[in-house]
Design a protein around this motif. Structure first.
Motif, PDB file in Angstrom:
ATOM      1  N   LEU A   1       0.133  -6.277 -10.460  1.00  0.00           N
ATOM      2  CA  LEU A   1       0.341  -5.187  -9.495  1.00  0.00           C
ATOM      3  C   LEU A   1       1.692  -5.295  -8.816  1.00  0.00           C
ATOM      4  O   LEU A   1       2.174  -6.393  -8.514  1.00  0.00           O
ATOM      5  CB  LEU A   1      -0.750  -5.213  -8.420  1.00  0.00           C
TER       6      LEU A   1
ATOM      7  N   ASN B   1       3.243  -3.779  -5.311  1.00  0.00           N
ATOM      8  CA  ASN B   1       2.925  -3.074  -4.071  1.00  0.00           C
ATOM      9  C   ASN B   1       4.188  -2.849  -3.259  1.00  0.00           C
ATOM     10  O   ASN B   1       5.059  -3.721  -3.187  1.00  0.00           O
ATOM     11  CB  ASN B   1       1.928  -3.889  -3.241  1.00  0.00           C
TER      12      ASN B   1
ATOM     13  N   GLY C   1       2.656   1.508   0.845  1.00  0.00           N
ATOM     14  CA  GLY C   1       1.244   1.516   0.472  1.00  0.00           C
ATOM     15  C   GLY C   1       1.028   1.911  -0.971  1.00  0.00           C
ATOM     16  O   GLY C   1      -0.052   1.679  -1.519  1.00  0.00           O
TER      17      GLY C   1
ATOM     18  N   SER D   1       2.653   3.636 -15.717  1.00  0.00           N
ATOM     19  CA  SER D   1       2.855   2.824 -14.517  1.00  0.00           C
ATOM     20  C   SER D   1       4.321   2.785 -14.108  1.00  0.00           C
ATOM     21  O   SER D   1       4.986   1.760 -14.221  1.00  0.00           O
ATOM     22  CB  SER D   1       2.326   1.405 -14.745  1.00  0.00           C
TER      23      SER D   1
ATOM     24  N   SER E   1       0.249   6.867 -10.235  1.00  0.00           N
ATOM     25  CA  SER E   1       1.452   6.221 -10.736  1.00  0.00           C
ATOM     26  C   SER E   1       2.382   7.189 -11.466  1.00  0.00           C
ATOM     27  O   SER E   1       3.547   6.907 -11.633  1.00  0.00           O
ATOM     28  CB  SER E   1       1.084   5.074 -11.679  1.00  0.00           C
TER      29      SER E   1
ATOM     30  N   SER F   1       1.373   1.733  -5.053  1.00  0.00           N
ATOM     31  CA  SER F   1       1.334   0.587  -5.952  1.00  0.00           C
ATOM     32  C   SER F   1       1.381   1.051  -7.397  1.00  0.00           C
ATOM     33  O   SER F   1       1.100   2.211  -7.713  1.00  0.00           O
ATOM     34  CB  SER F   1       0.068  -0.245  -5.715  1.00  0.00           C
TER      35      SER F   1
ATOM     36  N   THR G   1       2.476  -9.221  -7.956  1.00  0.00           N
ATOM     37  CA  THR G   1       1.433 -10.239  -8.081  1.00  0.00           C
ATOM     38  C   THR G   1       0.808 -10.173  -9.465  1.00  0.00           C
ATOM     39  O   THR G   1       0.781  -9.104 -10.094  1.00  0.00           O
ATOM     40  CB  THR G   1       0.327 -10.057  -7.026  1.00  0.00           C
TER      41      THR G   1
ATOM     42  N   SER H   1       0.328  -0.459 -11.452  1.00  0.00           N
ATOM     43  CA  SER H   1      -0.402  -1.468 -12.215  1.00  0.00           C
ATOM     44  C   SER H   1       0.149  -1.531 -13.627  1.00  0.00           C
ATOM     45  O   SER H   1       0.458  -0.494 -14.228  1.00  0.00           O
ATOM     46  CB  SER H   1      -1.894  -1.140 -12.244  1.00  0.00           C
TER      47      SER H   1
ATOM     48  N   GLN I   1       1.478 -14.278  -5.933  1.00  0.00           N
ATOM     49  CA  GLN I   1       2.784 -13.615  -5.832  1.00  0.00           C
ATOM     50  C   GLN I   1       3.764 -14.231  -6.819  1.00  0.00           C
ATOM     51  O   GLN I   1       3.957 -15.437  -6.857  1.00  0.00           O
ATOM     52  CB  GLN I   1       3.335 -13.731  -4.411  1.00  0.00           C
TER      53      GLN I   1
ATOM     54  N   THR J   1       5.365  -2.647   0.359  1.00  0.00           N
ATOM     55  CA  THR J   1       4.863  -3.027   1.676  1.00  0.00           C
ATOM     56  C   THR J   1       5.927  -2.815   2.745  1.00  0.00           C
ATOM     57  O   THR J   1       7.126  -2.765   2.445  1.00  0.00           O
ATOM     58  CB  THR J   1       4.432  -4.510   1.688  1.00  0.00           C
TER      59      THR J   1
ATOM     60  N   LYS K   1       9.334 -10.984  -5.099  1.00  0.00           N
ATOM     61  CA  LYS K   1       9.436  -9.934  -4.086  1.00  0.00           C
ATOM     62  C   LYS K   1      10.907  -9.635  -3.832  1.00  0.00           C
ATOM     63  O   LYS K   1      11.787 -10.441  -4.140  1.00  0.00           O
ATOM     64  CB  LYS K   1       8.736 -10.347  -2.786  1.00  0.00           C
TER      65      LYS K   1
END
Length: 468
Positions: free
Chosen positions: A109, A111, A45, A56, A33, A47, A121, A49, A127, A113, A130
């Protein structure tokens, strides 16, 4: 030290040089991170936290901006946001809000994608938010040195970006087209949507309005750029632009620029710049030196409107709550309750004020004495839109007496031989030294309380039934 050198010699003999260098570098690896992002790119891919160690986040190439989880002050919660990374207060310029701010618990988290872009999430995997309206396949994210986080495809085409989804702030290089808006925060520490909006209207006018929450009903603007192009459509505004030189204007159809705030600019080479719709309804441009020593904070370059306390809202709240009084200090509004009133929510100094006594015609009848009120007088104070009766000609004495004797009257305003009697709730309260007015506020004396009505006696009902 001798032992360490001896160990290093043994390792040189046991490993080829290339493997040894790889081994030594691995001793200094940091979590992904905070891994150095020299180009600001983040691969699908990746992420983040939400953790309390401030690691983070993803950085822009210069390190000026960070994107990720910010832990809120005096709180165990985190906000998915974008902020200035090199200044002490790490000022937030964007945050994921949706219908409510993306304030999350530790362990949540984010992510990146390919199909949905950024997906947030909670620790249970539910979720929360987004990046919306992604049409294409995301290849990577890029945090630019402009402060714009962009989701791009394999051809480096933008699929989504924070600049096109602003919250309360815009940055140099960013613009707001027709239909675009900024929302204020609810307070300095509450990132829920507040009651102020900046709107770039379809008619080309840039306006500041109050909103009657929880709807988006907008009251009459308290600031307007007057760029509708009513007399000439070619001069109608197309967008609000904050150019890379720090100059802000509404760009007209014909290319004409209508300046917002001051025409002079501050160097973007030497200063960080931002324009924010603050929680108190003031839209202001700020500057902060990039190189500094000691305790340095943001400075106001310009702000609109000039005096937000003079705004008038036909229905709903003004800059201060009902029954409150707005005073301008250093171009910012402060709110206070009048004598005999206190905040409905002690944690919201800009909220509604309530009377610390019961007032009304029926309540006055229950009082054991007629001498139940006293009058507090304030100068140059008014609530312009709350009157139910106007008296002319009048004097300060007769105006005061008329309200004092009227059980419907809470406040009377006297100015220029005219008396305006007002009932609760009072709205758009303000101090204005140019009004030369007197406000007579009726408050209940001391600790005088109403008699408590006795509950009905069941035996009385029984006796009544026996006699009928």
């Amino acid at each position: 030290m001798v032992a360490q050198l001896h160990l290093l010699q043994q390792m040189k003999m046991a490993f080829p040089v290339s493997r040894l260098l790889l081994f030594l570098s691995s001793l200094y690896l940091v979590p992904i991170s905070v891994f150095a992002q020299t180009d600001g790119k983040v691969a699908v891919g990746a992420s983040l936290s939400a953790t309390a160690d401030n690691s983070s986040s993803w950085l822009s190439p210069s390190g000026d901006f960070a994107f990720g989880f910010r832990q809120l002050e005096n709180n165990d919660l985190f906000l998915l946001s974008l902020w200035y990374a090199k200044i002490p207060d790490r000022t937030i310029v964007w945050y994921a809000n949706g219908d409510s701010p993306a304030v999350v618990a530790e362990g949540s988290l984010l992510n990146l994608t390919a199909d949905s872009g950024l997906v947030l999430t909670n620790p249970r995997g539910v979720q929360l938010w987004k990046s919306e309206s992604i049409s294409g396949v995301v290849a990577f994210g890029v945090l630019n040195d402009t402060g714009n986080f962009v989701l791009e495809d394999d051809n480096s085409e933008s699929l989504w970006e924070t600049f096109n989804n602003p919250t309360h702030t815009i940055l140099p290089g960013q613009d707001i087209g027709k239909g675009g808006k900024l929302w204020s925060q609810q307070s300095e520490t509450n990132f829920s949507k507040g009651r102020f909006q900046l709107r770039m209207q379809d008619d080309g006018n840039l306006v500041l309005v109050t909103i009657n929450l929880p709807t988006e009903f907008a009251n009459r603007p308290y600031y307007a750029s007057d760029t509708t192009g009513e007399s000439n459509s070619s001069t109608a505004g197309t967008k609000l632009e904050f150019n890379s030189s720090g100059y802000m204007y509404v760009l007209g159809e014909n290319g004409e620029k209508s300046t917002i705030g001051k025409a002079e600019t501050v160097s973007t080479r030497s200063f960080y710049l931002r324009a924010t719709l603050d929680f108190d309804g003031v839209f202001a441009q700020y500057s902060h030196p990039k190189n500094f020593t000691g305790n340095v904070s943001w400075s106001v370059v310009w702000s609109v409107p000039d005096n937000i306390c003079t705004m008038e809202v036909d229905s709903g709240l003004g800059v201060c709550g009902y029954n409150s009084i707005c005073t301008l200090q250093d171009q910012r509004p402060t709110c206070k309750c009048p004598p005999g009133y206190s905040l409905l929510d002690p944690n919201d100094p800009y909220g509604n004020c309530k009377p610390d006594f019961i007032q009304g015609c029926e309540e006055d009848k229950l009082s054991p004495t007629n001498d139940i009120y006293e009058v507090q007088m304030l100068t140059n104070t008014d609530w312009p839109l709350s009157d139910f009766m106007q008296l002319y000609p009048s004097t300060p004495q007769s105006c005061n007496q008329s309200c004092f004797e009227d059980c419907l009257c809470a406040v009377a305003i006297y100015r220029i031989e005219t008396c305006w009697k007002k009932r609760l709730p009072l709205s758009n309260g303000r101090v204005d030294s140019g009004r030369n007015s007197q406000a007579f506020i009726k408050v209940r004396k001391g600790n005088l309380t109403l008699p408590v009505p006795q509950p009905p006696n069941p035996d009385d009902k029984k006796r009544k039934n026996q006699t009928t």
